[in-house]
Design a protein around this motif. Structure first.
Motif, PDB file in Angstrom:
ATOM      1  N   ILE A 311      84.498 -22.430  -2.276  1.00  0.00           N
ATOM      2  CA  ILE A 311      83.255 -21.653  -2.258  1.00  0.00           C
ATOM      3  C   ILE A 311      83.262 -20.523  -3.285  1.00  0.00           C
ATOM      4  CG2 ILE A 311      84.013 -20.063  -0.452  1.00  0.00           C
ATOM      5  CD1 ILE A 311      81.151 -20.154   0.663  1.00  0.00           C
ATOM      6  N   GLN A 312      84.444 -20.001  -3.615  1.00  0.00           N
ATOM      7  CA  GLN A 312      84.514 -18.932  -4.610  1.00  0.00           C
ATOM      8  C   GLN A 312      84.198 -19.435  -6.012  1.00  0.00           C
ATOM      9  OE1 GLN A 312      84.775 -15.664  -4.010  1.00  0.00           O
ATOM     10  NE2 GLN A 312      84.678 -16.250  -1.844  1.00  0.00           N
ATOM     11  N   VAL A 313      84.591 -20.669  -6.297  1.00  0.00           N
ATOM     12  CA  VAL A 313      84.227 -21.276  -7.587  1.00  0.00           C
ATOM     13  C   VAL A 313      82.715 -21.448  -7.668  1.00  0.00           C
ATOM     14  CG1 VAL A 313      84.408 -23.359  -9.021  1.00  0.00           C
ATOM     15  CG2 VAL A 313      86.446 -22.425  -7.888  1.00  0.00           C
ATOM     16  N   ARG A 314      82.123 -21.901  -6.577  1.00  0.00           N
ATOM     17  CA  ARG A 314      80.665 -22.079  -6.563  1.00  0.00           C
ATOM     18  C   ARG A 314      79.949 -20.743  -6.725  1.00  0.00           C
ATOM     19  NH1 ARG A 314      82.111 -25.369  -2.016  1.00  0.00           N
ATOM     20  NH2 ARG A 314      80.892 -24.072  -0.564  1.00  0.00           N
ATOM     21  N   ARG A 315      80.501 -19.708  -6.119  1.00  0.00           N
ATOM     22  CA  ARG A 315      79.900 -18.383  -6.248  1.00  0.00           C
ATOM     23  C   ARG A 315      79.997 -17.886  -7.692  1.00  0.00           C
ATOM     24  NH1 ARG A 315      77.779 -14.125  -4.224  1.00  0.00           N
ATOM     25  NH2 ARG A 315      78.491 -12.000  -4.661  1.00  0.00           N
ATOM     26  N   ALA A 316      81.120 -18.157  -8.332  1.00  0.00           N
ATOM     27  CA  ALA A 316      81.282 -17.747  -9.729  1.00  0.00           C
ATOM     28  C   ALA A 316      80.248 -18.429 -10.622  1.00  0.00           C
ATOM     29  CB  ALA A 316      82.696 -18.067 -10.200  1.00  0.00           C
ATOM     30  N   ILE A 317      79.991 -19.700 -10.373  1.00  0.00           N
ATOM     31  CA  ILE A 317      78.986 -20.433 -11.144  1.00  0.00           C
ATOM     32  C   ILE A 317      77.611 -19.802 -10.952  1.00  0.00           C
ATOM     33  CG2 ILE A 317      77.748 -22.629 -11.315  1.00  0.00           C
ATOM     34  CD1 ILE A 317      80.420 -24.025 -10.735  1.00  0.00           C
ATOM     35  N   ILE A 355      67.841 -12.586  -4.118  1.00  0.00           N
ATOM     36  CA  ILE A 355      68.294 -13.538  -5.118  1.00  0.00           C
ATOM     37  C   ILE A 355      69.731 -13.220  -5.538  1.00  0.00           C
ATOM     38  CG2 ILE A 355      65.949 -13.865  -5.997  1.00  0.00           C
ATOM     39  CD1 ILE A 355      66.767 -12.179  -8.434  1.00  0.00           C
ATOM     40  N   THR A 356      70.426 -14.204  -6.104  1.00  0.00           N
ATOM     41  CA  THR A 356      71.757 -13.985  -6.664  1.00  0.00           C
ATOM     42  C   THR A 356      71.590 -13.352  -8.038  1.00  0.00           C
ATOM     43  OG1 THR A 356      72.649 -15.911  -5.504  1.00  0.00           O
ATOM     44  CG2 THR A 356      73.891 -15.102  -7.398  1.00  0.00           C
ATOM     45  N   LYS A 357      72.105 -12.174  -8.223  1.00  0.00           N
ATOM     46  CA  LYS A 357      71.918 -11.446  -9.480  1.00  0.00           C
ATOM     47  C   LYS A 357      72.923 -11.915 -10.535  1.00  0.00           C
ATOM     48  CE  LYS A 357      69.859  -7.328  -7.415  1.00  0.00           C
ATOM     49  NZ  LYS A 357      69.933  -5.852  -7.259  1.00  0.00           N
ATOM     50  N   TYR A 358      72.468 -11.953 -11.758  1.00  0.00           N
ATOM     51  CA  TYR A 358      73.290 -12.363 -12.900  1.00  0.00           C
ATOM     52  C   TYR A 358      74.410 -11.351 -13.098  1.00  0.00           C
ATOM     53  CZ  TYR A 358      74.393 -13.299 -17.844  1.00  0.00           C
ATOM     54  OH  TYR A 358      75.004 -13.580 -19.033  1.00  0.00           O
ATOM     55  N   ASN A 359      75.671 -11.822 -13.013  1.00  0.00           N
ATOM     56  CA  ASN A 359      76.815 -10.924 -13.144  1.00  0.00           C
ATOM     57  C   ASN A 359      78.005 -11.704 -13.701  1.00  0.00           C
ATOM     58  OD1 ASN A 359      78.902  -9.058 -12.869  1.00  0.00           O
ATOM     59  ND2 ASN A 359      78.117  -8.249 -10.934  1.00  0.00           N
ATOM     60  N   LYS A 365      85.917 -12.425 -13.095  1.00  0.00           N
ATOM     61  CA  LYS A 365      86.910 -11.824 -12.213  1.00  0.00           C
ATOM     62  C   LYS A 365      87.294 -12.773 -11.089  1.00  0.00           C
ATOM     63  CE  LYS A 365      87.657  -7.699  -9.359  1.00  0.00           C
ATOM     64  NZ  LYS A 365      87.073  -6.411  -8.885  1.00  0.00           N
ATOM     65  N   ILE A 366      86.301 -13.450 -10.504  1.00  0.00           N
ATOM     66  CA  ILE A 366      86.578 -14.405  -9.426  1.00  0.00           C
ATOM     67  C   ILE A 366      87.459 -15.544  -9.924  1.00  0.00           C
ATOM     68  CG2 ILE A 366      85.524 -16.147  -7.918  1.00  0.00           C
ATOM     69  CD1 ILE A 366      83.123 -14.263  -7.634  1.00  0.00           C
ATOM     70  N   LEU A 367      87.123 -16.081 -11.095  1.00  0.00           N
ATOM     71  CA  LEU A 367      87.898 -17.191 -11.657  1.00  0.00           C
ATOM     72  C   LEU A 367      89.314 -16.755 -12.005  1.00  0.00           C
ATOM     73  CD1 LEU A 367      85.155 -18.828 -13.913  1.00  0.00           C
ATOM     74  CD2 LEU A 367      85.987 -19.630 -11.698  1.00  0.00           C
ATOM     75  N   GLN A 368      89.476 -15.521 -12.527  1.00  0.00           N
ATOM     76  CA  GLN A 368      90.809 -15.010 -12.848  1.00  0.00           C
ATOM     77  C   GLN A 368      91.653 -14.864 -11.591  1.00  0.00           C
ATOM     78  OE1 GLN A 368      89.985 -11.378 -14.955  1.00  0.00           O
ATOM     79  NE2 GLN A 368      89.366 -12.421 -16.850  1.00  0.00           N
ATOM     80  N   LYS A 405      80.442 -18.881 -21.357  1.00  0.00           N
ATOM     81  CA  LYS A 405      80.845 -17.479 -21.527  1.00  0.00           C
ATOM     82  C   LYS A 405      81.881 -17.037 -20.502  1.00  0.00           C
ATOM     83  CE  LYS A 405      76.369 -16.181 -23.508  1.00  0.00           C
ATOM     84  NZ  LYS A 405      75.116 -15.403 -23.311  1.00  0.00           N
ATOM     85  N   VAL A 406      81.997 -17.765 -19.390  1.00  0.00           N
ATOM     86  CA  VAL A 406      82.995 -17.406 -18.378  1.00  0.00           C
ATOM     87  C   VAL A 406      84.116 -18.444 -18.312  1.00  0.00           C
ATOM     88  CG1 VAL A 406      81.316 -16.103 -17.030  1.00  0.00           C
ATOM     89  CG2 VAL A 406      81.713 -18.522 -16.492  1.00  0.00           C
ATOM     90  N   GLY A 407      84.194 -19.314 -19.333  1.00  0.00           N
ATOM     91  CA  GLY A 407      85.294 -20.264 -19.412  1.00  0.00           C
ATOM     92  C   GLY A 407      85.058 -21.600 -18.734  1.00  0.00           C
ATOM     93  N   ILE A 408      83.803 -21.933 -18.470  1.00  0.00           N
ATOM     94  CA  ILE A 408      83.486 -23.228 -17.852  1.00  0.00           C
ATOM     95  C   ILE A 408      82.770 -24.092 -18.879  1.00  0.00           C
ATOM     96  CG2 ILE A 408      82.268 -24.418 -15.990  1.00  0.00           C
ATOM     97  CD1 ILE A 408      82.470 -21.855 -14.343  1.00  0.00           C
ATOM     98  N   LYS A 409      83.396 -25.200 -19.262  1.00  0.00           N
ATOM     99  CA  LYS A 409      82.793 -26.117 -20.226  1.00  0.00           C
ATOM    100  C   LYS A 409      81.947 -27.150 -19.483  1.00  0.00           C
ATOM    101  CE  LYS A 409      83.807 -29.500 -23.854  1.00  0.00           C
ATOM    102  NZ  LYS A 409      84.864 -30.223 -24.617  1.00  0.00           N
ATOM    103  N   ILE A 410      80.696 -27.289 -19.901  1.00  0.00           N
ATOM    104  CA  ILE A 410      79.787 -28.244 -19.267  1.00  0.00           C
ATOM    105  C   ILE A 410      79.475 -29.381 -20.218  1.00  0.00           C
ATOM    106  CG2 ILE A 410      77.452 -28.566 -18.337  1.00  0.00           C
ATOM    107  CD1 ILE A 410      79.244 -26.999 -16.483  1.00  0.00           C
ATOM    108  N   ASN A 411      79.715 -30.610 -19.782  1.00  0.00           N
ATOM    109  CA  ASN A 411      79.324 -31.798 -20.536  1.00  0.00           C
ATOM    110  C   ASN A 411      78.019 -32.325 -19.960  1.00  0.00           C
ATOM    111  OD1 ASN A 411      81.741 -31.873 -22.149  1.00  0.00           O
ATOM    112  ND2 ASN A 411      82.813 -32.612 -20.333  1.00  0.00           N
ATOM    113  N   ILE A 412      76.954 -32.271 -20.756  1.00  0.00           N
ATOM    114  CA  ILE A 412      75.632 -32.705 -20.299  1.00  0.00           C
ATOM    115  C   ILE A 412      75.511 -34.216 -20.437  1.00  0.00           C
ATOM    116  CG2 ILE A 412      73.147 -32.560 -20.738  1.00  0.00           C
ATOM    117  CD1 ILE A 412      73.599 -29.690 -21.678  1.00  0.00           C
TER     118      ILE A 412
END
Length: 458
Positions: A311-317, A355-359, A365-368, A405-412
């Motif tokens: 759930i923390q990964v999902r929150r980071a996204i 709403i979930t605010k952009y941060n 920090k969560i991913l680290q 920008k937070v280290g997550i690569k997305i393949n579309i």
């Protein structure tokens, strides 16, 4: 279960043109006889019982079919349609409907009805969906996505014909949302007589591709990915439709549809590109209609696959996505970031929801803290625009940039229609852009079709 993180409530937009000319392949006299409605999409069938979303439900169903009940598009109250009256008994576990008399089915080149609509047609229409032993249940597949997601078949104890114009539904338990589900476009009334005629010819599959309903217009011509032509139903029970014909133009998307509007090939343009609204607002030839839509766009995460099961990964996204930029770049002020799965038009909308605010800093920090420096995910994206998302690929690209920008690569991975549905059902994706629209403001029409466990399979 799939978690839903990105929620965007969208306004439906329709434009109308006052003077126009039409391309010759749709006949030059159409503007004297009707109008041309331009929209992007491809119907896989004309029967909304088997549709998941899109053109069949949003546009075509209301022309071809009627339902037992309707929903007022402005105040979202239940209205009478083929059911003239209804009763609620047993504290909401039994529903009785009195059907209208003298309602005609359409006479087409493939079927001529010999009688008016009656209880047999209503019984047939719903038994096909809910009774797995029914002769038509498995015709063209046995999936009825909307009702399957509600698990309504398990909730219905019996559907009984009281007489030719009265029917009764008995539920196993009271359900306050039941009437609303019968009022959606997913619940058309089909012709039992037509089904019997197709069975005699061993052509049962045509029931979903050569429609026969009681609606104001009937199918006259369909050219794949080009247009659909409807002729008016002269015996329509509400009275003679004001236009002889309607053409649904499927042949253009994006700026191509705007060009057709500007040159007069389209009278009505559904869901125009939001970035063109300023130009259209300033043109005196057009009338812009804008109202809150009962729809939702969202990013769905496959929580059966690591690391999205955390759930923390999902929150980071969720924290890493710039929602305000999406609102401006995709919707141009015609949408808002949704704080919940329910749109504002629903009576159950929670005004206190946030709403979930952009941060992005918090996302990093969560991913680290989780020890994740790099992550690579696949994102399935529909290629065609929808009422809830006019530009899915551009939306995906913006999300891709944010997450990078937070280290997550997305393949579309572009996908469409049943191809996207199939891969989502296989659960081999990481993320998928999706959405939902309905004509009911009952919260059950959003919560169960999107969030229930049954919705995963349907």
């Amino acid at each position: 279960m799939r978690a839903l993180m990105l929620l965007i409530s969208v306004f439906a937009t329709t434009l109308m043109l006052t003077s126009s000319v039409l391309a010759t392949d749709l006949q030059t006299d159409i503007h004297q006889q009707g109008f041309v409605y331009c929209i992007n999409g491809t119907p896989h069938a004309f029967n909304p019982q088997m549709a998941r979303h899109g053109l069949t439900v949003d546009t075509l169903s209301a022309q071809l079919y009627d339902r037992l009940l309707g929903v007022d598009s402005y105040n979202y109250q239940l209205t009478s349609e083929l059911a003239e009256k209804w009763q609620i008994l047993d504290n909401g576990a039994t529903f009785r409907f009195q059907l209208r008399k003298n309602v005609s089915f359409q006479t087409t080149s493939w079927f001529t009805p010999s009688r008016m609509m009656n209880a047999d047609d209503v019984i047939f229409s719903f038994q096909r969906i809910f009774n797995k032993e029914h002769a038509y249940h498995n015709v063209n597949g046995n999936n009825y996505p909307y009702f399957d997601s509600l698990q309504l078949a398990q909730a219905i104890k019996s559907i009984k014909k009281l007489d030719d114009h009265n029917i009764e539904f008995r539920l196993r338990a009271p359900d306050a949302s039941f009437l609303w589900h019968l009022a959606t476009h997913y619940a058309p009334i089909l012709s039992a007589e037509y089904a019997e005629a197709l069975t005699q010819k061993n052509q049962q599959a045509e029931i979903d591709h050569k429609p026969v309903g009681t609606g104001p217009f009937m199918l006259k011509q369909y050219r794949f990915n080009q247009y659909i032509r409807f002729f008016r139903h002269n015996q329509y029970w509400k009275g003679l439709p004001g236009m002889q014909q309607v053409v649904v133009d499927l042949g253009a998307s994006g700026t191509g549809r705007i060009s057709k509007l500007l040159t007069g090939e389209c009278d009505v343009l559904a869901y125009p590109p939001a970035n063109q609204l300023t130009i259209l607002r300033n043109d005196p030839r057009f009338r812009l209609t804008l109202r809150p839509g009962m729809n939702l766009a969202y990013l769905a995460l496959n929580t059966r696959k690591p690391p999205l099961n955390n759930i923390q990964v999902r929150r980071a996204i969720a924290l890493a996505i710039n929602y305000q930029r999406l609102m401006q770049a995709i919707y141009y002020g015609t949408a808002e970031t949704a704080p919940s799965i329910l749109p504002r038009a629903s009576w159950a909308y929670d005004q206190s929801a946030q709403i979930t605010k952009y941060n992005p800093n918090q996302a990093r920090k969560i991913l680290q803290q989780l020890g994740i420096k790099q992550m690579e995910l696949s994102l399935w994206v529909p290629t065609a625009p929808h009422s809830y998302n006019p530009s899915p690929l551009k939306t995906a690209e913006l999300i891709q940039t944010d997450l990078a920008k937070v280290g997550i690569k997305i393949n579309i991975i572009p996908a469409e229609g049943r191809f996207q549905d199939y891969n989502s059902m296989e659960m081999n994706h990481d993320l998928t852009l999706s959405g939902w629209t309905t004509d009911s403001n009952d919260p059950d029409s959003f919560l169960r079709p999107i969030l229930s466990c049954a919705a995963i399979d349907s």
